[in-house]
Design a protein around this motif. Structure first.
Motif, PDB file in Angstrom:
ATOM      1  N   PRO A 236       0.812  -1.231   0.000  1.00 25.35           N
ATOM      2  CA  PRO A 236       0.000   0.000   0.000  1.00 25.35           C
ATOM      3  C   PRO A 236       0.844   1.278   0.000  1.00 25.35           C
ATOM      4  N   ASP A 237       1.915   1.307   0.787  1.00 29.07           N
ATOM      5  CA  ASP A 237       2.780   2.490   0.827  1.00 29.07           C
ATOM      6  C   ASP A 237       3.394   2.759  -0.546  1.00 29.07           C
ATOM      7  N   MET A 238       3.826   1.705  -1.209  1.00 33.88           N
ATOM      8  CA  MET A 238       4.445   1.853  -2.520  1.00 33.88           C
ATOM      9  C   MET A 238       3.437   2.322  -3.565  1.00 33.88           C
ATOM     10  N   VAL A 239       2.244   1.742  -3.526  1.00 33.98           N
ATOM     11  CA  VAL A 239       1.213   2.091  -4.512  1.00 33.98           C
ATOM     12  C   VAL A 239       0.728   3.523  -4.298  1.00 33.98           C
ATOM     13  N   MET A 240       0.524   3.914  -3.034  1.00 36.79           N
ATOM     14  CA  MET A 240       0.080   5.284  -2.762  1.00 36.79           C
ATOM     15  C   MET A 240       1.145   6.300  -3.155  1.00 36.79           C
ATOM     16  N   ARG A 241       2.409   5.947  -2.945  1.00 43.94           N
ATOM     17  CA  ARG A 241       3.497   6.837  -3.354  1.00 43.94           C
ATOM     18  C   ARG A 241       3.464   7.042  -4.864  1.00 43.94           C
ATOM     19  N   ALA A 242       3.303   5.944  -5.602  1.00 47.70           N
ATOM     20  CA  ALA A 242       3.260   6.035  -7.064  1.00 47.70           C
ATOM     21  C   ALA A 242       2.063   6.860  -7.526  1.00 47.70           C
ATOM     22  N   ALA A 243       0.905   6.617  -6.928  1.00 51.74           N
ATOM     23  CA  ALA A 243      -0.303   7.361  -7.296  1.00 51.74           C
ATOM     24  C   ALA A 243      -0.125   8.846  -7.013  1.00 51.74           C
ATOM     25  N   ASN A 244       0.541   9.164  -5.915  1.00 52.88           N
ATOM     26  CA  ASN A 244       0.764  10.567  -5.549  1.00 52.88           C
ATOM     27  C   ASN A 244       1.683  11.260  -6.557  1.00 52.88           C
ATOM     28  N   VAL A 245       2.736  10.588  -6.967  1.00 61.94           N
ATOM     29  CA  VAL A 245       3.655  11.158  -7.961  1.00 61.94           C
ATOM     30  C   VAL A 245       2.918  11.413  -9.273  1.00 61.94           C
ATOM     31  N   ILE A 246       2.125  10.436  -9.701  1.00 61.65           N
ATOM     32  CA  ILE A 246       1.364  10.580 -10.945  1.00 61.65           C
ATOM     33  C   ILE A 246       0.363  11.725 -10.820  1.00 61.65           C
ATOM     34  N   SER A 247      -0.307  11.801  -9.677  1.00 63.57           N
ATOM     35  CA  SER A 247      -1.291  12.868  -9.459  1.00 63.57           C
ATOM     36  C   SER A 247      -0.652  14.243  -9.549  1.00 63.57           C
ATOM     37  N   ILE A 248       0.505  14.407  -8.924  1.00 60.90           N
ATOM     38  CA  ILE A 248       1.206  15.703  -8.954  1.00 60.90           C
ATOM     39  C   ILE A 248       1.625  16.053 -10.374  1.00 60.90           C
ATOM     40  N   ASN A 249       2.199  15.093 -11.068  1.00 59.74           N
ATOM     41  CA  ASN A 249       2.660  15.347 -12.430  1.00 59.74           C
ATOM     42  C   ASN A 249       1.490  15.678 -13.365  1.00 59.74           C
ATOM     43  N   LEU A 250       0.367  15.009 -13.180  1.00 61.20           N
ATOM     44  CA  LEU A 250      -0.809  15.292 -14.008  1.00 61.20           C
ATOM     45  C   LEU A 250      -1.377  16.678 -13.707  1.00 61.20           C
ATOM     46  N   SER A 251      -1.301  17.084 -12.458  1.00 60.51           N
ATOM     47  CA  SER A 251      -1.870  18.371 -12.052  1.00 60.51           C
ATOM     48  C   SER A 251      -1.162  19.552 -12.673  1.00 60.51           C
ATOM     49  N   TYR A 252       0.092  19.368 -13.061  1.00 60.44           N
ATOM     50  CA  TYR A 252       0.867  20.493 -13.585  1.00 60.44           C
ATOM     51  C   TYR A 252       1.266  20.317 -15.036  1.00 60.44           C
ATOM     52  N   ARG A 253       0.472  19.532 -15.769  1.00 63.81           N
ATOM     53  CA  ARG A 253       0.729  19.351 -17.203  1.00 63.81           C
ATOM     54  C   ARG A 253      -0.305  20.122 -18.006  1.00 63.81           C
TER      55      ARG A 253
END
Length: 253
Positions: A236-253
């Motif tokens: 869960p920690d790994m998956v949430m970390r990945a989702a968070n990185v993707i979310s941040i990158n998507l938010s600023y594209r």
């Protein structure tokens, strides 16, 4: 998920024939006519028109989908920014866990697998890229549902139902909404053999700054490996970390 006010019968017939050709992995006129209860003449006319437009290919007496759909699929896939942004993170998840990493998006109330990465010990599942699944049957789908407006979730249930896939599937409104509340609280969703016996999954939603859920990412593996601390905290920690990185990158594209 509204319906067309004035549906075009010919388009509906064409769509029905194409879906059945895909389902049967190729079929002849008589076979399609029998399956669909449409006259052979009508089936033949639609198929020959589709062939002229390079959407189906005739191989002897059989018709199959043409590669034009592959072209369409590549264009559609690349329209989803989560695909481009999410690939490196899902590749990393698959490498770090040795399991199967996934990206799922929602369309018309169903989940569609957009990307998949195989780790060293990854299982071969029946859901490849482009496969459609019921949202309530998967961790990925539940992660998405948990962050949709309630009326949208209700509309999806009304349209697609809550049919169980296994004895573990959440299949009542009460169970589902309880599960969605738990997912919002903990930040990730679990699929405890709910779509396929013996397969467990940890998924997290990808949510941009405007609060829109854009999809979900997950790690899936056999129940024998997806258990105890590995299932409850490590993955869960790994998956949430990945989702968070993707979310941040998507938010600023």
């Amino acid at each position: 998920m509204g319906r067309a006010k004035n549906p075009v019968k010919a388009v509906e017939t064409t769509a029905t024939i194409l879906k059945k050709v895909a389902e049967l992995d190729g079929a002849g006129v008589t076979e399609l006519s029998n399956h669909l209860d449409i006259t052979k003449g009508t089936v033949h006319n639609h198929l020959t028109t589709l062939e002229e437009n390079e959407l189906v290919v005739k191989d002897g007496t059989q018709f199959r989908l043409g590669l034009r759909f592959f072209e369409f699929g590549e264009q559609i896939k690349n329209q989803h920014k989560i695909y481009e942004v999410g690939m490196p993170e899902v590749d990393k998840l698959a490498e770090e866990t040795g399991e199967l990493g996934n990206i799922l998006v929602e369309e018309h109330g169903r989940g569609i697998y957009l990307y998949r990465a195989e780790g060293e010990n990854a299982l071969s599942l029946d859901t490849g890229i482009g496969s459609r699944v019921y949202l309530h049957q998967t961790g990925l789908g539940k992660a998405i549902l948990a962050h949709m407006p309630k009326d949208r979730v209700e509309a999806i249930i009304e349209s697609h139902g809550l049919e169980p896939s296994t004895k573990h599937t959440v299949s009542t409104r009460e169970e589902l909404f309880d599960d969605l509340e738990r997912i919002r609280e903990q930040g990730y969703a679990l699929d405890m053999e709910e779509r396929a016996e013996g397969i467990r999954c940890v998924a997290a939603p990808v949510i941009t700054n405007d609060g829109t859920v854009r999809g979900a990412v997950s790690v899936a593996g056999p129940a024998s490996r997806m258990r105890d601390e590995h299932l409850e905290s490590t993955v869960p920690d790994m998956v949430m970390r990945a989702a968070n990185v993707i979310s941040i990158n998507l938010s600023y594209r």
